[in-house]
Design a protein around this motif. Structure first.
Motif, PDB file in Angstrom:
ATOM      1  N   PHE B 148      10.678  -7.249  29.645  1.00 18.20           N
ATOM      2  CA  PHE B 148       9.843  -6.366  30.476  1.00 18.20           C
ATOM      3  C   PHE B 148       8.952  -5.490  29.606  1.00 18.20           C
ATOM      4  O   PHE B 148       7.775  -5.293  29.899  1.00 18.20           O
ATOM      5  CB  PHE B 148      10.710  -5.473  31.372  1.00 18.20           C
ATOM      6  CG  PHE B 148      11.099  -6.133  32.662  1.00 18.20           C
ATOM      7  CD1 PHE B 148      10.129  -6.523  33.570  1.00 18.20           C
ATOM      8  CD2 PHE B 148      12.424  -6.353  32.973  1.00 18.20           C
ATOM      9  CE1 PHE B 148      10.478  -7.124  34.769  1.00 18.20           C
ATOM     10  CE2 PHE B 148      12.786  -6.958  34.175  1.00 18.20           C
ATOM     11  CZ  PHE B 148      11.807  -7.348  35.065  1.00 18.20           C
ATOM     12  N   TYR B 149       9.520  -4.958  28.555  1.00 24.01           N
ATOM     13  CA  TYR B 149       8.747  -4.096  27.658  1.00 24.01           C
ATOM     14  C   TYR B 149       7.584  -4.893  27.044  1.00 24.01           C
ATOM     15  O   TYR B 149       6.452  -4.423  26.994  1.00 24.01           O
ATOM     16  CB  TYR B 149       9.663  -3.545  26.569  1.00 24.01           C
ATOM     17  CG  TYR B 149       8.962  -2.685  25.555  1.00 24.01           C
ATOM     18  CD1 TYR B 149       8.434  -1.454  25.899  1.00 24.01           C
ATOM     19  CD2 TYR B 149       8.821  -3.112  24.232  1.00 24.01           C
ATOM     20  CE1 TYR B 149       7.781  -0.669  24.973  1.00 24.01           C
ATOM     21  CE2 TYR B 149       8.179  -2.332  23.294  1.00 24.01           C
ATOM     22  CZ  TYR B 149       7.661  -1.121  23.671  1.00 24.01           C
ATOM     23  OH  TYR B 149       7.014  -0.342  22.734  1.00 24.01           O
ATOM     24  N   GLY B 150       7.884  -6.123  26.617  1.00 22.57           N
ATOM     25  CA  GLY B 150       6.848  -6.972  26.032  1.00 22.57           C
ATOM     26  C   GLY B 150       5.742  -7.286  27.022  1.00 22.57           C
ATOM     27  O   GLY B 150       4.555  -7.232  26.687  1.00 22.57           O
ATOM     28  N   TYR B 166       0.110  -8.408  20.304  1.00 19.45           N
ATOM     29  CA  TYR B 166       1.028  -9.201  19.483  1.00 19.45           C
ATOM     30  C   TYR B 166       2.414  -8.571  19.444  1.00 19.45           C
ATOM     31  O   TYR B 166       3.422  -9.276  19.401  1.00 19.45           O
ATOM     32  CB  TYR B 166       0.452  -9.377  18.074  1.00 19.45           C
ATOM     33  CG  TYR B 166      -0.905 -10.032  18.140  1.00 19.45           C
ATOM     34  CD1 TYR B 166      -1.012 -11.351  18.581  1.00 19.45           C
ATOM     35  CD2 TYR B 166      -2.060  -9.331  17.846  1.00 19.45           C
ATOM     36  CE1 TYR B 166      -2.257 -11.950  18.708  1.00 19.45           C
ATOM     37  CE2 TYR B 166      -3.307  -9.924  17.969  1.00 19.45           C
ATOM     38  CZ  TYR B 166      -3.393 -11.233  18.397  1.00 19.45           C
ATOM     39  OH  TYR B 166      -4.617 -11.830  18.544  1.00 19.45           O
ATOM     40  N   LEU B 167       2.457  -7.233  19.482  1.00 23.36           N
ATOM     41  CA  LEU B 167       3.745  -6.556  19.558  1.00 23.36           C
ATOM     42  C   LEU B 167       4.433  -6.931  20.871  1.00 23.36           C
ATOM     43  O   LEU B 167       5.643  -7.177  20.908  1.00 23.36           O
ATOM     44  CB  LEU B 167       3.545  -5.040  19.463  1.00 23.36           C
ATOM     45  CG  LEU B 167       4.809  -4.195  19.422  1.00 23.36           C
ATOM     46  CD1 LEU B 167       5.656  -4.533  18.208  1.00 23.36           C
ATOM     47  CD2 LEU B 167       4.473  -2.706  19.431  1.00 23.36           C
ATOM     48  N   GLY B 168       3.643  -7.013  21.945  1.00 21.98           N
ATOM     49  CA  GLY B 168       4.177  -7.420  23.245  1.00 21.98           C
ATOM     50  C   GLY B 168       4.743  -8.828  23.199  1.00 21.98           C
ATOM     51  O   GLY B 168       5.879  -9.065  23.619  1.00 21.98           O
ATOM     52  N   LEU B 169       3.963  -9.769  22.651  1.00 18.72           N
ATOM     53  CA  LEU B 169       4.416 -11.161  22.553  1.00 18.72           C
ATOM     54  C   LEU B 169       5.692 -11.264  21.721  1.00 18.72           C
ATOM     55  O   LEU B 169       6.631 -11.973  22.094  1.00 18.72           O
ATOM     56  CB  LEU B 169       3.313 -12.021  21.912  1.00 18.72           C
ATOM     57  CG  LEU B 169       2.168 -12.415  22.839  1.00 18.72           C
ATOM     58  CD1 LEU B 169       1.094 -13.158  22.051  1.00 18.72           C
ATOM     59  CD2 LEU B 169       2.681 -13.286  23.975  1.00 18.72           C
ATOM     60  N   ALA B 170       5.733 -10.534  20.603  1.00 15.38           N
ATOM     61  CA  ALA B 170       6.901 -10.582  19.721  1.00 15.38           C
ATOM     62  C   ALA B 170       8.150 -10.106  20.463  1.00 15.38           C
ATOM     63  O   ALA B 170       9.235 -10.683  20.320  1.00 15.38           O
ATOM     64  CB  ALA B 170       6.659  -9.724  18.483  1.00 15.38           C
ATOM     65  N   ILE B 172       8.633 -10.201  23.753  1.00 21.15           N
ATOM     66  CA  ILE B 172       9.003 -11.198  24.776  1.00 21.15           C
ATOM     67  C   ILE B 172       9.837 -12.302  24.126  1.00 21.15           C
ATOM     68  O   ILE B 172      10.885 -12.699  24.637  1.00 21.15           O
ATOM     69  CB  ILE B 172       7.736 -11.795  25.434  1.00 21.15           C
ATOM     70  CG1 ILE B 172       6.996 -10.713  26.236  1.00 21.15           C
ATOM     71  CG2 ILE B 172       8.112 -12.963  26.350  1.00 21.15           C
ATOM     72  CD1 ILE B 172       5.623 -11.132  26.729  1.00 21.15           C
ATOM     73  N   ILE B 173       9.385 -12.778  22.969  1.00 17.94           N
ATOM     74  CA  ILE B 173      10.109 -13.854  22.271  1.00 17.94           C
ATOM     75  C   ILE B 173      11.507 -13.396  21.868  1.00 17.94           C
ATOM     76  O   ILE B 173      12.498 -14.095  22.079  1.00 17.94           O
ATOM     77  CB  ILE B 173       9.287 -14.328  21.048  1.00 17.94           C
ATOM     78  CG1 ILE B 173       8.014 -15.026  21.548  1.00 17.94           C
ATOM     79  CG2 ILE B 173      10.105 -15.271  20.172  1.00 17.94           C
ATOM     80  CD1 ILE B 173       6.958 -15.238  20.488  1.00 17.94           C
ATOM     81  N   CYS B 174      11.603 -12.181  21.318  1.00 18.93           N
ATOM     82  CA  CYS B 174      12.909 -11.628  20.944  1.00 18.93           C
ATOM     83  C   CYS B 174      13.830 -11.546  22.155  1.00 18.93           C
ATOM     84  O   CYS B 174      15.026 -11.842  22.065  1.00 18.93           O
ATOM     85  CB  CYS B 174      12.736 -10.216  20.377  1.00 18.93           C
ATOM     86  SG  CYS B 174      12.650 -10.189  18.622  1.00 18.93           S
ATOM     87  N   GLY B 175      13.279 -11.141  23.292  1.00 18.65           N
ATOM     88  CA  GLY B 175      14.068 -11.008  24.516  1.00 18.65           C
ATOM     89  C   GLY B 175      14.638 -12.350  24.942  1.00 18.65           C
ATOM     90  O   GLY B 175      15.801 -12.453  25.351  1.00 18.65           O
TER      91      GLY B 175
END
Lengths: 99, 210
Positions: B148-150, B166-170, B172-175
């Motif tokens: 959600f944060y991403g 890119y911080l958002g995408l990173a 999402i992937i971590c999540g």
């Protein structure tokens, strides 16, 4: 050969009017105080430039009340957007030709 | 006749106004670094609260610590809330300071637009996570909070510095990885909220703040 300078609209000679149209190209409705923040100008100066653009039907005005405070917002008309786009194209052309 | 330089100046002015009137550009890189540091400390504290075991541990959350279930949840909740408040507080402080230094108004139309686009998805996700958390789905919350944060960051990136995307995408992937590997979910949480924020913040600080 035609002279691209002919396509530059005299109305955008002023820095403030140029600024108003730039902001309205990328924002739907913008209120008076926001213009003041972005363009760093006085009330009277800004109002007269807005009036000039309105007179040429390049922008439209909407007046509302938020509580008891009046709020005036502006939007570029279709005519205004086309006119400003033409102005930008002409500017671009001039710069390219002088390279 | 206007000279070429004047015309170039006009074009630059137009570009800058289009940018400034739609995007909040005073976002400080330092706030990213601090948010990351707080998140790392928070993750270590969460790990400690959980008795140095992962919340996705097969025995379940109740049996991995001496604390009662209710106490444990309360501590985790407090931990996450304090990290969030500290991160928001420092973001506000450093961005406000940066706006002042640059002589641009901090509170403008573009600020409001950024906040709405960030906090509407973030709040919806936050409430969703809180309900799951109350129901005891801690390992899912670790993953979903990042997703959600991403998504909120990705959405907000249209109204601030582009790199936020890119911080958002990173995140999402971590999540997603945290959900795939719940046993080490907290590690992904620390990478997403901690390491990536520090990396992003340092990059932005060097590029824009000076």
């Amino acid at each position: 050969m035609e002279n691209p300078i002919e396509h530059l609209d005299k109305i955008y000679d002023s820095r403030i009017r140029l600024g108003i149209m730039s902001i309205l190209m990328v924002n739907e409705w913008v209120d008076f105080n926001s213009f003041k923040e972005f363009l760093e100008t006085t009330d009277g100066n800004l109002a007269s430039h807005l009036k000039a653009l309105e007179k040429k039907e390049l922008i439209t005005v909407k007046k509302q009340f938020i509580g008891r405070k009046p709020k005036t917002s502006y939007r570029a008309t279709a005519k205004g957007k086309i006119s400003f786009q033409n102005h930008l194209d002409a500017l671009e052309k001039i710069i390219k030709e002088q390279k | 006749m206007a000279t070429k330089n004047e015309q170039l100046e006009n074009l630059n002015e137009i570009r800058s106004l289009m940018e400034r009137s739609t995007r909040f550009i005073s976002l400080s890189g330092l706030s990213g670094i601090f948010a990351g540091i707080f998140a790392l400390i928070g993750a270590v504290i969460a790990w400690w609260i959980l008795g140095f075991k992962a919340p996705g541990y097969p025995e379940g959350i109740t049996s991995i610590s001496d604390l009662s279930y209710k106490q444990l949840m309360w501590y985790l909740f407090m931990d996450a809330t304090i990290v969030l408040l500290l991160a928001l507080g420092t973001s506000y402080y450093f961005s406000h300071r940066k706006a002042q230094k640059e002589g641009v108004p901090f509170w403008s139309k573009s600020t409001r637009r950024l906040l709405a686009n960030l906090f509407i998805p973030l709040t919806a996700g936050g409430i969703f996570c809180l309900i799951l958390f109350i129901n005891g789905n801690v390992s899912i919350v670790i993953s979903l909070s990042m997703i959600f944060y991403g998504l909120a960051l990705y959405n907000a990136s249209n109204f601030t510095l582009n790199e936020v995307r890119y911080l958002g995408l990173a995140n999402i992937i971590c999540g997603i990885f945290a959900l795939l590997f719940p046993a080490i979910g907290l590690i992904f949480w620390a990478i997403g909220f901690g390491i990536f924020h520090i990396a992003y913040g340092s990059f932005m600080h060097l590029k824009y703040d000076k």
